[in-house]
Design an enzyme around this catalytic site. Structure first.
Site, PDB file in Angstrom:
ATOM      1  N   TYR A   1      21.343  77.759  34.669  1.00 19.67           N
ATOM      2  CA  TYR A   1      21.689  77.203  35.981  1.00 19.67           C
ATOM      3  C   TYR A   1      20.502  76.419  36.559  1.00 19.67           C
ATOM      4  O   TYR A   1      20.647  75.252  36.927  1.00 19.67           O
ATOM      5  CB  TYR A   1      22.070  78.349  36.917  1.00 19.67           C
TER       6      TYR A   1
ATOM      7  N   GLY B   1      36.766  75.165  44.010  1.00 18.41           N
ATOM      8  CA  GLY B   1      35.834  76.282  44.188  1.00 18.41           C
ATOM      9  C   GLY B   1      35.663  76.636  45.654  1.00 18.41           C
ATOM     10  O   GLY B   1      36.355  76.111  46.534  1.00 18.41           O
ATOM     11  N   PHE B   2      34.737  77.524  45.890  1.00 14.04           N
ATOM     12  CA  PHE B   2      34.478  78.030  47.251  1.00 14.04           C
ATOM     13  C   PHE B   2      34.072  76.879  48.191  1.00 14.04           C
ATOM     14  O   PHE B   2      34.804  76.546  49.145  1.00 14.04           O
ATOM     15  CB  PHE B   2      33.390  79.119  47.131  1.00 14.04           C
TER      16      PHE B   2
ATOM     17  N   THR C   1      25.080  80.216  50.430  1.00 16.38           N
ATOM     18  CA  THR C   1      26.173  79.904  51.346  1.00 16.38           C
ATOM     19  C   THR C   1      27.228  81.002  51.227  1.00 16.38           C
ATOM     20  O   THR C   1      27.443  81.535  50.133  1.00 16.38           O
ATOM     21  CB  THR C   1      26.761  78.529  50.969  1.00 16.38           C
TER      22      THR C   1
ATOM     23  N   ARG D   1      28.294  88.029  43.913  1.00 18.53           N
ATOM     24  CA  ARG D   1      27.275  87.664  44.894  1.00 18.53           C
ATOM     25  C   ARG D   1      27.192  88.741  45.977  1.00 18.53           C
ATOM     26  O   ARG D   1      28.125  89.512  46.197  1.00 18.53           O
ATOM     27  CB  ARG D   1      27.564  86.288  45.488  1.00 18.53           C
TER      28      ARG D   1
ATOM     29  N   LEU E   1      30.435  68.678  42.564  1.00 26.08           N
ATOM     30  CA  LEU E   1      30.220  70.121  42.779  1.00 26.08           C
ATOM     31  C   LEU E   1      30.543  70.955  41.549  1.00 26.08           C
ATOM     32  O   LEU E   1      30.304  72.169  41.555  1.00 26.08           O
ATOM     33  CB  LEU E   1      31.078  70.627  43.951  1.00 26.08           C
TER      34      LEU E   1
HETATM   35  P1  NAD Z   1      32.398  77.808  42.659  1.00 24.46           P
HETATM   36  O1  NAD Z   1      32.175  78.441  41.343  1.00 24.46           O
HETATM   37  O2  NAD Z   1      33.283  78.496  43.629  1.00 24.46           O
HETATM   38  O3  NAD Z   1      32.914  76.323  42.482  1.00 24.46           O
HETATM   39  C1  NAD Z   1      32.589  75.529  41.378  1.00 24.46           C
HETATM   40  C2  NAD Z   1      33.846  74.823  40.919  1.00 24.46           C
HETATM   41  O4  NAD Z   1      33.521  73.996  39.786  1.00 24.46           O
HETATM   42  C3  NAD Z   1      34.940  75.797  40.464  1.00 24.46           C
HETATM   43  O5  NAD Z   1      36.177  75.449  41.060  1.00 24.46           O
HETATM   44  C4  NAD Z   1      34.983  75.612  38.954  1.00 24.46           C
HETATM   45  O6  NAD Z   1      36.234  75.904  38.397  1.00 24.46           O
HETATM   46  C5  NAD Z   1      34.561  74.154  38.820  1.00 24.46           C
HETATM   47  N1  NAD Z   1      34.029  73.814  37.503  1.00 24.46           N
HETATM   48  C6  NAD Z   1      33.096  74.493  36.785  1.00 24.46           C
HETATM   49  N2  NAD Z   1      32.876  73.872  35.616  1.00 24.46           N
HETATM   50  C7  NAD Z   1      33.687  72.776  35.592  1.00 24.46           C
HETATM   51  C8  NAD Z   1      33.924  71.756  34.649  1.00 24.46           C
HETATM   52  N3  NAD Z   1      33.287  71.725  33.458  1.00 24.46           N
HETATM   53  N4  NAD Z   1      34.822  70.779  34.955  1.00 24.46           N
HETATM   54  C9  NAD Z   1      35.493  70.804  36.139  1.00 24.46           C
HETATM   55  N5  NAD Z   1      35.309  71.768  37.069  1.00 24.46           N
HETATM   56  C10 NAD Z   1      34.414  72.736  36.792  1.00 24.46           C
HETATM   57  O7  NAD Z   1      30.947  77.562  43.295  1.00 24.46           O
HETATM   58  P2  NAD Z   1      30.547  77.100  44.760  1.00 24.46           P
HETATM   59  O8  NAD Z   1      29.822  78.216  45.378  1.00 24.46           O
HETATM   60  O9  NAD Z   1      31.689  76.493  45.445  1.00 24.46           O
HETATM   61  O10 NAD Z   1      29.481  75.965  44.407  1.00 24.46           O
HETATM   62  C11 NAD Z   1      29.797  74.598  44.430  1.00 24.46           C
HETATM   63  C12 NAD Z   1      28.561  73.781  44.076  1.00 24.46           C
HETATM   64  O11 NAD Z   1      27.526  74.059  45.030  1.00 24.46           O
HETATM   65  C13 NAD Z   1      28.011  74.115  42.703  1.00 24.46           C
HETATM   66  O12 NAD Z   1      27.571  72.949  42.064  1.00 24.46           O
HETATM   67  C14 NAD Z   1      26.839  75.027  43.019  1.00 24.46           C
HETATM   68  O13 NAD Z   1      25.851  74.960  42.036  1.00 24.46           O
HETATM   69  C15 NAD Z   1      26.359  74.491  44.344  1.00 24.46           C
HETATM   70  N6  NAD Z   1      25.648  75.527  45.118  1.00 24.46           N
HETATM   71  C16 NAD Z   1      26.332  76.583  45.647  1.00 24.46           C
HETATM   72  C17 NAD Z   1      25.634  77.561  46.351  1.00 24.46           C
HETATM   73  C18 NAD Z   1      26.326  78.743  46.990  1.00 24.46           C
HETATM   74  O14 NAD Z   1      25.662  79.566  47.628  1.00 24.46           O
HETATM   75  N7  NAD Z   1      27.622  78.892  46.884  1.00 24.46           N
HETATM   76  C19 NAD Z   1      24.242  77.473  46.485  1.00 24.46           C
HETATM   77  C20 NAD Z   1      23.593  76.403  45.891  1.00 24.46           C
HETATM   78  C21 NAD Z   1      24.304  75.417  45.223  1.00 24.46           C
HETATM   79  N1  UDP Z   2      22.163  91.605  45.419  1.00 26.28           N
HETATM   80  C1  UDP Z   2      22.224  92.934  45.828  1.00 26.28           C
HETATM   81  N2  UDP Z   2      23.390  93.602  45.636  1.00 26.28           N
HETATM   82  C2  UDP Z   2      24.503  93.032  45.096  1.00 26.28           C
HETATM   83  C3  UDP Z   2      24.437  91.679  44.701  1.00 26.28           C
HETATM   84  C4  UDP Z   2      23.246  90.992  44.862  1.00 26.28           C
HETATM   85  O1  UDP Z   2      21.245  93.502  46.332  1.00 26.28           O
HETATM   86  O2  UDP Z   2      25.535  93.713  44.976  1.00 26.28           O
HETATM   87  C5  UDP Z   2      20.905  90.860  45.658  1.00 26.28           C
HETATM   88  C6  UDP Z   2      20.397  90.060  44.469  1.00 26.28           C
HETATM   89  O3  UDP Z   2      19.548  90.853  43.672  1.00 26.28           O
HETATM   90  C7  UDP Z   2      19.638  88.934  45.163  1.00 26.28           C
HETATM   91  C8  UDP Z   2      20.387  88.727  46.454  1.00 26.28           C
HETATM   92  O4  UDP Z   2      21.185  89.890  46.656  1.00 26.28           O
HETATM   93  O5  UDP Z   2      18.328  89.348  45.450  1.00 26.28           O
HETATM   94  C9  UDP Z   2      21.307  87.510  46.433  1.00 26.28           C
HETATM   95  O6  UDP Z   2      22.096  87.574  45.266  1.00 26.28           O
HETATM   96  P1  UDP Z   2      23.273  86.576  44.982  1.00 26.28           P
HETATM   97  O7  UDP Z   2      23.795  86.874  43.621  1.00 26.28           O
HETATM   98  O8  UDP Z   2      24.235  86.586  46.119  1.00 26.28           O
HETATM   99  O9  UDP Z   2      22.594  85.138  45.034  1.00 26.28           O
HETATM  100  P2  UDP Z   2      21.258  84.529  44.341  1.00 26.28           P
HETATM  101  O10 UDP Z   2      20.558  85.579  43.568  1.00 26.28           O
HETATM  102  O11 UDP Z   2      21.768  83.440  43.483  1.00 26.28           O
HETATM  103  O12 UDP Z   2      20.454  84.077  45.494  1.00 26.28           O
END
Ligand code: NAD
Ligand code: UDP
Length: 317
Positions: free
Chosen positions: A148, A10-11, A178, A189, A76
């Site tokens: 979630y 993932g990311f 992030t 997002r 993750l």
């Molecule tokens: P992402 O969706 O890019 O990565 C998640 C990865 O998990 C993906 O590669 C997906 O294929 C894998 N995955 C999902 N379900 C699975 C399963 N059942 N078995 C194996 N792999 C599985 O998301 P991300 O942004 O990289 O987030 C990574 C972690 O960080 C997540 O747990 C997320 O909840 C947490 N997180 C991310 C953010 C953010 O802003 N990106 C914020 C808060 C928490």
């Molecule tokens: N958002 C927005 N335009 C978009 C996508 C999201 O204004 O095209 C807003 C959304 O309503 C939220 C904030 O941006 O208030 C962050 O959304 P995102 O989905 O990135 O993350 P999360 O809601 O999980 O914080």
């Protein structure tokens, strides 16, 4: 060290994997590619000490798929965007329950340190601001985001029971929004949406009036924080916010992306999704004290390479 990263395609997981293989660790990535991509691991895959396994963590992995010993387990695996978990709500609940249990079992089996990636979403639509770790949150238990939010709350509880009952050395990172390269371009997002829209000269879709706030952390700062939380001794059972405390409204973010891209795009308003949190900013004093961590990369600096990444995505389309 030998390190397991679930969700490593993932990311965030792919950036963490880059960092760990770059340090010479043996890294095993387990991913079912639900929201992750092989291409995220292109850079790391040139390292001989990276193994990538296609497995769904909802199913208990056979022992010979992930043989002992692991020294560290980063958990993750989980869809992370409202669009991602909205499309896969049951899978999201189950990966936080069964998937986290299976990752915890591996850590317990091997006496490994464990890091659970939780989220600022456990605070829901917070009634206190900024959010401190001992705030219990304001979460709708059955709304569209609950798969979630409640999934991650369950995973935190499961992790803490392993600390209390099995003496596991586990830590919990509450990650705030992030952004950066490899954020999935179609995960809905706000940062990918605004960058792609600005680059294409299309209107930026601000949800609601755009006064809602978020605090955006560049992915390099975040993975440095994750590693510090894992590697700092004496933190079993600690829950730590990781995020950038600089808070912006979505209108301000839209304007900043327009300015940085030099775009002629306008801003349009579309309806606000249900249960969209009104504001979010981490209190990071705990991370500063325990980890000596704080983000270094300002939003304008992080948006530069992020915009460049999405420009590359557009040229491939
Ligand atoms: P992402 O969706 O890019 O990565 C998640 C990865 O998990 C993906 O590669 C997906 O294929 C894998 N995955 C999902 N379900 C699975 C399963 N059942 N078995 C194996 N792999 C599985 O998301 P991300 O942004 O990289 O987030 C990574 C972690 O960080 C997540 O747990 C997320 O909840 C947490 N997180 C991310 C953010 C953010 O802003 N990106 C914020 C808060 C928490
Ligand atoms: N958002 C927005 N335009 C978009 C996508 C999201 O204004 O095209 C807003 C959304 O309503 C939220 C904030 O941006 O208030 C962050 O959304 P995102 O989905 O990135 O993350 P999360 O809601 O999980 O914080």
């Amino acid at each position: 060290m030998r390190i397991l990263v679930t969700g490593g395609a993932g990311f965030i997981g792919s950036h963490l994997t880059d960092r760990l293989v770059g340090q010479g660790h043996d890294v095993v990535v387990v991913d079912n590619f639900l929201t992750g991509r092989y291409t995220n691991l292109t850079q790391a895959s040139t390292h001989p000490n990276l193994q990538i396994l296609h497995h769904d963590m909802i199913e208990r992995p056979a022992r010979d798929l992930l043989p002992s010993p692991f020294d560290r387990v980063y958990n993750l695996a989980c869809p992370a965007s409202p669009r991602g978990y909205g499309a896969y709500p049951i899978e999201t609940l189950l990966v936080n329950a069964n998937g986290t249990l299976h990752a915890l079992e591996i850590a317990q089996r091997d006496g490994a340190r464990f890091l659970q990636t939780s989220t600022s979403e456990v605070y829901g639509d917070p009634t206190i601001h900024p959010q401190v770790e001992d705030y219990w949150g304001n979460v709708n238990p059955n709304g569209p985001r609950s798969c979630y939010d409640e999934g991650k709350r369950f995973a935190e509880s499961l992790t803490m029971e392993h600390v209390r009952r099995h003496d596991l050395d586990a830590r919990i990172a509450r990650i705030f929004n992030t952004y950066g390269p490899r954020n999935h371009p179609r995960d809905g997002r706000v940062v990918p949406n605004f960058c792609l829209q600005a680059l294409a000269g299309e209107p930026l879709t601000v949800y609601g009036d755009g006064s809602q706030t978020r605090s955006f952390c560049y992915v390099d700062d975040l993975v440095r924080g994750l590693e510090l939380l894992m590697e700092t001794d004496g933190l079993a059972g600690e829950v730590v916010n990781l995020g950038n405390p600089l808070e912006v409204t979505m209108i301000e973010l839209a304007q900043q992306v327009i300015d940085l891209t030099g775009s002629t795009s306008t801003i349009c308003h579309v309806p606000l999704p249900k249960d969209d949190p009104t504001r979010r900013r981490p209190d990071i004093r705990k991370a500063q004290t325990l980890l000596n961590w704080e983000p270094d990369i300002p939003l304008a600096s992080g948006l530069g390479p992020t915009i460049e990444y999405f420009a590359g995505v557009l040229t491939l389309q």
